[in-house]
Design an enzyme around this catalytic site. Structure first.
Site, PDB file in Angstrom:
ATOM      1  N   LYS A  51     -24.415  -5.391 102.459  1.00  0.00           N
ATOM      2  CA  LYS A  51     -24.686  -4.657 101.205  1.00  0.00           C
ATOM      3  C   LYS A  51     -24.259  -5.544 100.041  1.00  0.00           C
ATOM      4  O   LYS A  51     -23.412  -6.402 100.193  1.00  0.00           O
ATOM      5  CB  LYS A  51     -23.860  -3.368 101.170  1.00  0.00           C
ATOM      6  CG  LYS A  51     -24.185  -2.384 102.262  1.00  0.00           C
ATOM      7  CD  LYS A  51     -25.128  -1.317 101.718  1.00  0.00           C
ATOM      8  CE  LYS A  51     -25.450  -0.277 102.773  1.00  0.00           C
ATOM      9  NZ  LYS A  51     -24.292   0.536 103.131  1.00  0.00           N
ATOM     10  N   HIS A  71     -21.013  -5.275  94.554  1.00  0.00           N
ATOM     11  CA  HIS A  71     -21.431  -4.758  93.247  1.00  0.00           C
ATOM     12  C   HIS A  71     -20.289  -4.674  92.237  1.00  0.00           C
ATOM     13  O   HIS A  71     -19.148  -5.028  92.550  1.00  0.00           O
ATOM     14  CB  HIS A  71     -22.150  -3.422  93.405  1.00  0.00           C
ATOM     15  CG  HIS A  71     -21.318  -2.386  94.104  1.00  0.00           C
ATOM     16  ND1 HIS A  71     -20.223  -1.820  93.544  1.00  0.00           N
ATOM     17  CD2 HIS A  71     -21.448  -1.842  95.343  1.00  0.00           C
ATOM     18  CE1 HIS A  71     -19.710  -0.953  94.375  1.00  0.00           C
ATOM     19  NE2 HIS A  71     -20.422  -0.949  95.492  1.00  0.00           N
ATOM     20  N   HIS A  93     -17.025  -3.139  93.235  1.00  0.00           N
ATOM     21  CA  HIS A  93     -16.132  -3.958  94.060  1.00  0.00           C
ATOM     22  C   HIS A  93     -15.364  -4.973  93.214  1.00  0.00           C
ATOM     23  O   HIS A  93     -14.261  -5.363  93.563  1.00  0.00           O
ATOM     24  CB  HIS A  93     -16.916  -4.672  95.167  1.00  0.00           C
ATOM     25  CG  HIS A  93     -17.389  -3.738  96.238  1.00  0.00           C
ATOM     26  ND1 HIS A  93     -18.706  -3.630  96.598  1.00  0.00           N
ATOM     27  CD2 HIS A  93     -16.719  -2.859  97.007  1.00  0.00           C
ATOM     28  CE1 HIS A  93     -18.821  -2.710  97.553  1.00  0.00           C
ATOM     29  NE2 HIS A  93     -17.632  -2.234  97.811  1.00  0.00           N
TER      30      HIS A  93
HETATM   31  N1  ARG Z   1     -15.653  -0.585 102.115  1.00  0.00           N
HETATM   32  C1  ARG Z   1     -15.263   0.522 101.307  1.00  0.00           C
HETATM   33  C2  ARG Z   1     -16.280   0.730 100.192  1.00  0.00           C
HETATM   34  O1  ARG Z   1     -16.989  -0.172  99.830  1.00  0.00           O
HETATM   35  C3  ARG Z   1     -13.902   0.343 100.699  1.00  0.00           C
HETATM   36  C4  ARG Z   1     -12.766   0.222 101.690  1.00  0.00           C
HETATM   37  C5  ARG Z   1     -11.441   0.451 101.061  1.00  0.00           C
HETATM   38  N2  ARG Z   1     -10.333   0.310 101.959  1.00  0.00           N
HETATM   39  C6  ARG Z   1      -9.956   1.173 102.886  1.00  0.00           C
HETATM   40  N3  ARG Z   1      -8.932   0.889 103.633  1.00  0.00           N
HETATM   41  N4  ARG Z   1     -10.611   2.301 103.084  1.00  0.00           N
HETATM   42  O2  ARG Z   1     -16.350   1.820  99.657  1.00  0.00           O
END
Ligand code: ARG
Length: 563
Positions: free
Chosen positions: A124, A127, A130
């Protein structure tokens, strides 16, 4: 000398409060004429059964004023005026002798802090949201490390889940291999979107996706190989962005890392007697806490995001024995983290109280003229490149002969974007506006960068400063205000740690840059009235540059020597 400590010690000699409590109560008055440090006496009023202003007066009469110009009481406040000359000399010499270490301390020594940040999803786009997490996480990492904490930066990649079954299915049907090598995430996104479109017409595709995910979970060679390829290609792109930003991680253990650690956690939850069945799924009930249940296993037996986070939290505690565990993730996941921490607590882990969700708001765009490759998604790399380009245009116009133009534009352009993210309270939404963000005057990255470069240019012109410095020459209000700002660096850092808010450092840097510009505009530095004044002012410029540099480092920006 640490004046705040000195004030606290002098007060301690007269009142029955812990030194630490006193230090916390000490305020910096908004204006110099109200003193440089103030101690409010409200808190003492209860135990002493006396009006705060009476207490202030009493202490004032007894307090040892050595090292201070004077101590006054004004209403309930005790105001300390530092001996300006000693303060000036101490502060400037401390900044210059400590150099890159000015602002640092060892208060966090021996304490581990895990910081989960950035954490994009494989296949993905990386963005703008992030980048919010990346900028805050990286800044907290720098800020905490500067105080001696041992930080562990974790990129919890979204590299597992049923979507990878769908992606494998889509790959087999529609992937253009050449496009995949050339622009991997764009191609993966294209086929993923296509999968969803097609699945609306033909629901059997969903089953196929599930089948492939099952194969992946079972470790079938072909599926694992494909998944690994998607992951490698995506990571390569993400790492480009990290390199541009100068951000690093100590661990890339993403969701898939916890695959073989999930059974143990589920067992642990079961042993506690809190795992219950609900519509075929296995959940932990949280109604008592006014939350929907935390799903541990879906009806089809698959684990989810939350299960992997439970495994990750337990693993991090075991592996890093953290004093604090920070998750820098958008506010839209607040419920997820509340459920996660409550479930950990129900599992009997008191350390769940040291887990913190550091949430942030949304990113919006004021002008829509941003290059997007696909639909609404803004690829971060495009955004950064656009910013660099715009800065390069400005440089080409204003200073075409500058050496290293590209390098400079990169630092300023990227810095401007990161600065925008860290400028306000993190829960506040960001509205991106090129004009505002790239302005050279205003509360922006370029403004601060420019202030530094201007200081450096003065120092270059002046050449080496030798011999004793007569600090009594720095006697204007602008000079003293700036020196006071410089002295407050460590306090700004500690405030930022207290609230896990990098913007408190950003605000501080803006204050220093503004103070510097006021000083610069009011006084001629190179052409000071006499040599001694010039020397003292140059020392102040040198100290200011050092503080701006140290401050910018804490929010992930690099300075430029010329621009
Ligand atoms: N990959 C997730 C997202 O893009 C964020 C992960 C954050 N960290 C965690 N331990 N849940 O929304």
């Amino acid at each position: 000398m640490d004046y705040k400590k000195l004030v606290a010690e002098r007060i301690k000699e007269n009142v029955d409060l812990e030194l630490e409590t006193i230090e916390k109560l000490i305020e910096i008055p908004p204006q110099s004429r109200m003193g440089d440090y103030a101690f409010p006496c409200f808190q003492l009023s209860k135990t002493l059964r006396k009006a705060p202003n009476m207490i202030a007066q009493d202490i004032k009469e007894k307090v040892n004023q050595d090292g201070f110009e004077k101590v006054e009481n004004l209403g309930p406040y005790l105001n300390f005026f530092v001996d300006k000359l000693a303060f000036t000399k101490n502060t400037i010499e401390k900044v210059i002798s400590k150099g890159d270490k000015y602002g640092s301390s060892e208060i966090g020594k021996g304490k581990n802090i895990t910081i989960d940040y950035s954490s994009p999803n494989i296949a993905k786009p990386f963005h703008v949201g992030h980048l919010f997490s990346t900028a805050i996480g990286n800044s907290l990492y720098q800020i905490l490390s500067s105080q001696g904490y041992n930080c562990i930066g974790i990129n919890h990649l979204g590299d597992w889940g049923t979507q990878f079954g769908k992606l494998i299915s889509a790959y087999k049907k529609w992937c253009d291999d050449e496009a995949l090598e050339k622009d991997p995430i764009k191609e993966l996104l294209r086929i993923y979107v296509k999968f969803h479109d097609e699945a609306e017409k033909d629901p059997s595709l969903e089953d196929e996706g599930r089948m492939y995910f099952k194969k992946l979970e079972d470790g079938c060679e072909e599926e694992v190989k494909l998944w690994q390829r998607f992951k490698d290609l995506s990571l390569k792109e993400f790492k480009n962005v990290y390199e541009m930003l100068g951000v690093e991680f100590d661990s890339y253990a993403g969701e898939s890392f916890y695959n073989d650690k999930m059974d143990d956690v589920i067992q642990e939850i079961d042993d506690k007697g809190i795992l219950v069945e609900s519509n075929g799924a296995k959940v932990v009930m949280l109604d008592e806490y006014n939350m929907p249940p935390c799903i541990i296993k879906k009806a089809d037996g698959a684990t989810i995001y939350a299960t992997r986070d439970l495994a990750a939290a337990t693993y991090r505690k075991k592996n890093y024995d953290f004093a604090k565990s920070i998750y820098v993730v958008g506010m839209d996941q607040s419920l997820h983290f509340k459920q996660l921490f409550t479930t950990l607590k129900l599992m009997g882990h008191d350390w769940a109280d040291s887990c913190k969700h550091v949430a942030f708001g949304l990113v919006r765009f004021a002008d829509k003229k941003l290059s997007t490759r696909k639909g609404d998604v803004i690829f971060l790399e495009d955004l950064l490149n656009e910013s660099i380009e715009k800065i390069l245009e400005v440089i080409n116009e204003k200073n075409p002969d500058l050496e290293n133009k590209e390098e400079t534009a990169k630092k300023i352009g990227i810095g401007a974007v990161v600065f925008t993210y860290l400028k306000n309270n993190r829960e506040k939404d960001i509205v991106f506006d090129w004009k505002e963000m790239l302005s050279f005057d205003g509360e922006t990255g370029p403004y601060v960068q420019y202030s530094y470069a201007r200081g450096k240019s003065i120092l270059r012109k002046a050449g080496e400063i030798t011999g004793d410095v007569d600090y009594s020459k720095l006697n204007s209000i602008e000079e003293f205000e700036l020196i006071k700002s410089l002295e407050g660096f460590n306090k700004a850092i500690l405030d930022a740690i207290d609230r896990l808010e990098p913007f408190m450092v950003t605000r501080y840097i803006i204050e220093v840059a503004k103070g510097f510009n006021k000083f610069y505009n009011a006084h001629n530095i190179i052409n000071s009235q006499d040599e001694e004044t010039k020397k003292a002012r140059l020392k102040l410029v040198e100290a200011t540059c050092q503080v701006i540099k140290n401050g910018l480092k804490l929010i992930g920006l690099e300075v430029v020597e010329k621009m």
